[in-house]
Design a protein around this motif. Structure first.
Motif, PDB file in Angstrom:
ATOM      1  N   THR A  15       0.822  -1.214   0.000  1.00  0.00           N
ATOM      2  CA  THR A  15       0.000   0.000   0.000  1.00  0.00           C
ATOM      3  C   THR A  15       0.853   1.260   0.000  1.00  0.00           C
ATOM      4  O   THR A  15       0.533   2.245  -0.670  1.00  0.00           O
ATOM      5  CB  THR A  15      -0.936  -0.009   1.222  1.00  0.00           C
ATOM      6  N   ASN A  16       1.957   1.244   0.727  1.00  0.00           N
ATOM      7  CA  ASN A  16       2.804   2.440   0.807  1.00  0.00           C
ATOM      8  C   ASN A  16       3.428   2.772  -0.546  1.00  0.00           C
ATOM      9  O   ASN A  16       3.496   3.949  -0.935  1.00  0.00           O
ATOM     10  CB  ASN A  16       3.895   2.235   1.862  1.00  0.00           C
ATOM     11  N   ASP A  17       3.904   1.744  -1.278  1.00  0.00           N
ATOM     12  CA  ASP A  17       4.461   1.987  -2.613  1.00  0.00           C
ATOM     13  C   ASP A  17       3.378   2.506  -3.565  1.00  0.00           C
ATOM     14  O   ASP A  17       3.628   3.386  -4.391  1.00  0.00           O
ATOM     15  CB  ASP A  17       5.079   0.705  -3.178  1.00  0.00           C
ATOM     16  N   TYR A  18       2.196   1.931  -3.441  1.00  0.00           N
ATOM     17  CA  TYR A  18       1.065   2.361  -4.275  1.00  0.00           C
ATOM     18  C   TYR A  18       0.777   3.842  -4.036  1.00  0.00           C
ATOM     19  O   TYR A  18       0.616   4.627  -4.983  1.00  0.00           O
ATOM     20  CB  TYR A  18      -0.156   1.502  -3.934  1.00  0.00           C
ATOM     21  N   LEU A  19       0.727   4.237  -2.772  1.00  0.00           N
ATOM     22  CA  LEU A  19       0.434   5.627  -2.430  1.00  0.00           C
ATOM     23  C   LEU A  19       1.563   6.562  -2.841  1.00  0.00           C
ATOM     24  O   LEU A  19       1.329   7.721  -3.195  1.00  0.00           O
ATOM     25  CB  LEU A  19       0.162   5.744  -0.930  1.00  0.00           C
ATOM     26  N   LYS A  20       2.798   6.054  -2.808  1.00  0.00           N
ATOM     27  CA  LYS A  20       3.934   6.856  -3.236  1.00  0.00           C
ATOM     28  C   LYS A  20       3.787   7.246  -4.706  1.00  0.00           C
ATOM     29  O   LYS A  20       4.030   8.394  -5.093  1.00  0.00           O
ATOM     30  CB  LYS A  20       5.235   6.074  -3.019  1.00  0.00           C
ATOM     31  N   HIS A  72      -6.384   0.980   6.336  1.00  0.00           N
ATOM     32  CA  HIS A  72      -5.199   1.831   6.262  1.00  0.00           C
ATOM     33  C   HIS A  72      -5.250   2.718   5.021  1.00  0.00           C
ATOM     34  O   HIS A  72      -4.961   3.923   5.078  1.00  0.00           O
ATOM     35  CB  HIS A  72      -3.934   0.968   6.255  1.00  0.00           C
ATOM     36  N   LEU A  73      -5.636   2.111   3.901  1.00  0.00           N
ATOM     37  CA  LEU A  73      -5.674   2.847   2.635  1.00  0.00           C
ATOM     38  C   LEU A  73      -6.664   4.005   2.687  1.00  0.00           C
ATOM     39  O   LEU A  73      -6.392   5.099   2.174  1.00  0.00           O
ATOM     40  CB  LEU A  73      -6.033   1.896   1.491  1.00  0.00           C
ATOM     41  N   SER A  74      -7.823   3.773   3.314  1.00  0.00           N
ATOM     42  CA  SER A  74      -8.858   4.816   3.329  1.00  0.00           C
ATOM     43  C   SER A  74      -8.372   6.064   4.052  1.00  0.00           C
ATOM     44  O   SER A  74      -8.640   7.192   3.626  1.00  0.00           O
ATOM     45  CB  SER A  74     -10.136   4.281   3.976  1.00  0.00           C
ATOM     46  N   ASN A  75      -7.648   5.885   5.153  1.00  0.00           N
ATOM     47  CA  ASN A  75      -7.110   7.046   5.871  1.00  0.00           C
ATOM     48  C   ASN A  75      -6.095   7.795   5.017  1.00  0.00           C
ATOM     49  O   ASN A  75      -6.065   9.037   4.998  1.00  0.00           O
ATOM     50  CB  ASN A  75      -6.459   6.585   7.179  1.00  0.00           C
ATOM     51  N   GLU A  76      -5.275   7.040   4.301  1.00  0.00           N
ATOM     52  CA  GLU A  76      -4.281   7.666   3.440  1.00  0.00           C
ATOM     53  C   GLU A  76      -4.944   8.377   2.251  1.00  0.00           C
ATOM     54  O   GLU A  76      -4.462   9.404   1.772  1.00  0.00           O
ATOM     55  CB  GLU A  76      -3.285   6.620   2.940  1.00  0.00           C
TER      56      GLU A  76
END
Length: 697
Positions: free
Chosen positions: A365-370, A397-401
């Motif tokens: 998820t972190n790489d995706y959001l990056k 987690h994704l929804s908060n980001e």
């Protein structure tokens, strides 16, 4: 109209003491919404109705009323409306049914007469009323408001159907879409949906008007409203029920039959007015969600070819499908800036750095959001579509980001749409609502998301403004018919010639010797056609490629044996592309032009498009864009049709159709070669007697 939507005082006539009944709910709603004006309740024998003092008659009301809501049965409507009109009440909303929709046209006509005599304006009958959400004025009995209060917004719903209005309003409430107002016009005895739209377009608090239309009496007003909406940077979307008319069986010509058996007239005319026809309520609601979330900073079609939509997906296959849909819908994908591309190359495990970008399911998820944050900062990205999946992402987690990403996107004036790898693997309603509140739209089906986004951003591209009418001299057809006593064929021929429509060399003959002389004058090969029966091709009434006298005599005898043949026409044989040019009087849009593939393929291919006269180059360009046949575009080893010659004939016919009084008129075919364009067959119906005239084929 201002007093209809923002009345200072309201009369409720026929209100029930029971707030749960249909006739009791409007008063209850006005109380719940804390309506600030005065309310006058009229009841024949109750002294108090839901804590309001009741007046026995309209005449007893001691203060001025702007709007009267009539809740009495249909048989009492006339007298009640008459009293309201005589008391100077400006508007009446009539809820009752049992009028024209039930076959009782005389009762509805009487309401129209009362309106004209007293000056009272009418919404309805057979409607659910008007809900002004922004100002808290619900003049309605709708059960949708029983347990829900819509969120104020900029979307004004206008519907000829009360049930559809309820449906859209109910869905907007569930999806937390802000509503400006809901207007149900019912049978439109006086105020129609177009007058309502005209008023709403002037309201600075309205940005989008979704409409449900079953039929119009003056479609040209809709075209004018499309231009007005464009000038004010507002959107009109239409759900249209049914085809242009149910008159297909009454029309004998190809033009009438095709026009009335499809929605093509509606689509083509609305396209040219900058109004989109929407096929389903679901798509209309998605458009409303985009408007609600994107608002005044709505994403518009980029003019820079590098700008457009960026797609970040967890599936390369779905990315290809999205790219294909973008291509089909004319929605450009953004071309990333050099800095973005170089940074993407530095990120490991990216199967593709082209748009759409595929991170695959194994990316965390972190790489995706990056990657998402990187795309948000790219100047060529106007809108970002994120494809997510619980197979790759922790949704909580994704929804908060995503909420944080939405805040960052607004800094750069970027739009975000979230969609899904699987239609059954979506975010919870609670999370979706939070995203909407942060201007992020959630669309379950990404392909549908592309389609709706395309409609949303392309609304301004094809609005066409009519040219001024050409005041050229016209031919008085009725005078020719009475004074000259010319035959029908000659009358139509003279009309075409008067407007400069080129005709094939031809002669109507009564005997074979006359035909032989004409054939020699025209120079073989020639064509023989029967005069009299409709649709000559269907009965073998056309013979082409006749090369000499002997063939002419043989074919002449065969054609003369066909029943109802009045004469035989000899024509010089010409070759080229076959085109149909037609005109009809549409019951909703008035005079309409049709252009398409002609000859015997007209109804088989149904490759036609419509516009309103007079034509201009913009309209012609739109028409040609709709036509797909090789007749126009050419194909392998064939070049496109000679558009210059075709344009000249269409322009001439457009003036004819604008000025003359026929019910239907068509040229089929017009044969267009590289050097010439001539009308070969034509027909018309006269509007006064509906008598078939002209060169029937």
């Amino acid at each position: 109209m201002e007093r209809l939507y923002r009345p200072r005082n309201i009369a409720i006539i026929g209100a029930s003491t029971d707030p749960n009944k249909l006739s009791g709910r409007p008063l209850q709603y006005l109380k719940n919404y804390r309506y600030q004006g005065k309310i006058a309740v009229v009841h024949p024998y109750q002294d108090m109705v839901q804590d309001f003092p009741a007046y026995r008659t309209v005449e007893d009301i001691p203060f001025e009323i702007d709007v009267a809501l009539l809740l009495v049965p249909s048989q009492q409507i006339q007298d009640t409306l008459q009293s309201c009109g005589e008391q100077g009440i400006k508007f009446a909303i009539i809820i009752a049914s049992g009028f024209a929709e039930a076959g009782n046209t005389s009762l509805q006509d009487n309401l129209k007469l009362i309106s004209k005599k007293t000056g009272i304006r009418i919404i309805g009958p057979n409607c659910i009323g008007i809900i002004n959400v922004n100002d808290g004025i619900p003049i309605t009995f709708s059960t949708v408001l029983k347990n829900n209060i819509p969120k104020p917004g900029t979307i004004a719903i206008v519907s000829q159907s009360g049930a559809i209005a309820n449906s859209i309003m109910q869905s907007c409430i569930k999806r937390n879409i802000g509503i400006h107002s809901v207007t149900s016009v019912g049978n439109e005895v006086d105020i129609d949906c177009l007058e309502v739209v005209d008023y709403l377009l002037d309201d600075p608090n309205v940005s989008m008007i979704p409409m449900f239309i079953e039929g119009l009496s003056d479609g040209n007003r809709l075209v004018e409203l499309g231009q007005k909406a464009k000038n004010k940077n507002k959107m009109i979307y239409i759900l249209h029920a049914g085809s242009s008319s149910g008159a297909q069986t009454a029309s004998m010509s190809h033009t009438g039959r095709i026009a009335h058996s499809s929605n093509k007239i509606w689509k083509n005319i609305c396209d040219q007015a900058g109004i989109s026809i929407i096929p389903t309520i679901e798509e209309l609601l998605l458009l409303a969600e985009l408007e609600n979330s994107f608002g005044k900073t709505r994403y518009e079609m980029p003019t820079d070819t590098n700008h457009g939509l960026a797609v970040l997906t967890v599936s390369g296959g779905l990315g290809v499908m999205i790219a294909e849909e973008c291509y089909k819908k004319g929605l450009p994908l953004s071309k990333f800036e050099l800095h973005t591309t170089q940074t993407l190359k530095e990120l490991a495990n990216l199967p593709s750095i082209q748009n759409p970008i595929d991170t695959a399911l194994f990316a965390d998820t972190n790489d995706y959001l990056k990657v998402a944050r990187l795309l948000i900062k790219d100047n060529n990205v106007d809108c970002l579509m994120l494809i997510i999946s619980s197979l790759a992402h922790d949704y909580q987690h994704l929804s908060n980001e995503l909420l944080e990403l939405g805040k960052e996107a607004r800094k750069y004036n970027k739009k975000i749409i979230v969609s899904y790898l699987s239609l059954d693997d979506v975010l919870s309603d609670e999370i979706v609502t939070k995203l909407k509140n942060n201007h992020i739209v959630s669309v379950i089906n990404p392909i549908k998301g592309v389609q709706v986004l395309s409609t949303f951003v392309q609304r301004d591209l094809i609005t066409i403004k009519d040219q001024e009418e050409n005041n050229s001299d016209t031919l008085d057809i009725n005078k020719i018919g009475k004074d000259a006593e010319v035959v029908n064929h000659t009358e139509i021929k003279q009309t075409l010639e008067q407007y400069g429509v080129p005709l094939v060399s031809q002669c109507i003959c009564q005997d074979v010797n006359e035909a032989i002389n004409s054939a020699k004058e025209f120079d073989y090969p020639i064509v023989l056609k029967v005069v009299g029966p409709s649709h000559k091709s269907d009965i073998g009434g056309v013979r082409v490629g006749i090369k000499n006298d002997e063939e002419l005599i043989t074919n002449w005898e065969e054609l003369k044996s066909i029943p109802q043949v009045e004469a035989i026409e000899v024509q010089k044989m010409v070759s080229g592309r076959e085109v149909i040019i037609g005109g009809i009087n549409d019951p909703e849009f008035g005079k309409i032009l049709m252009i398409g593939s002609g000859g015997i393929w007209t109804e088989v291919l149904s490759d036609v498009a419509f516009t309103s006269p007079p034509v201009n180059q913009e309209k012609l360009d739109y028409i040609y864009k709709q036509l797909k046949s090789p007749v126009f575009k050419g194909g392998r080893n064939t070049k496109p049709i000679n558009y210059r010659l075709l344009n000249e004939v269409i322009t001439a016919f457009s003036q004819l159709w604008s000025n003359e009084e026929f019910e239907e008129f068509e040229i089929n075919p017009l044969i267009v070669s590289d050097t010439n364009a001539v009308a070969v067959d034509w027909r018309a119906t006269r509007s006064k007697s509906n008598e078939k005239v002209g060169n029937n084929y």
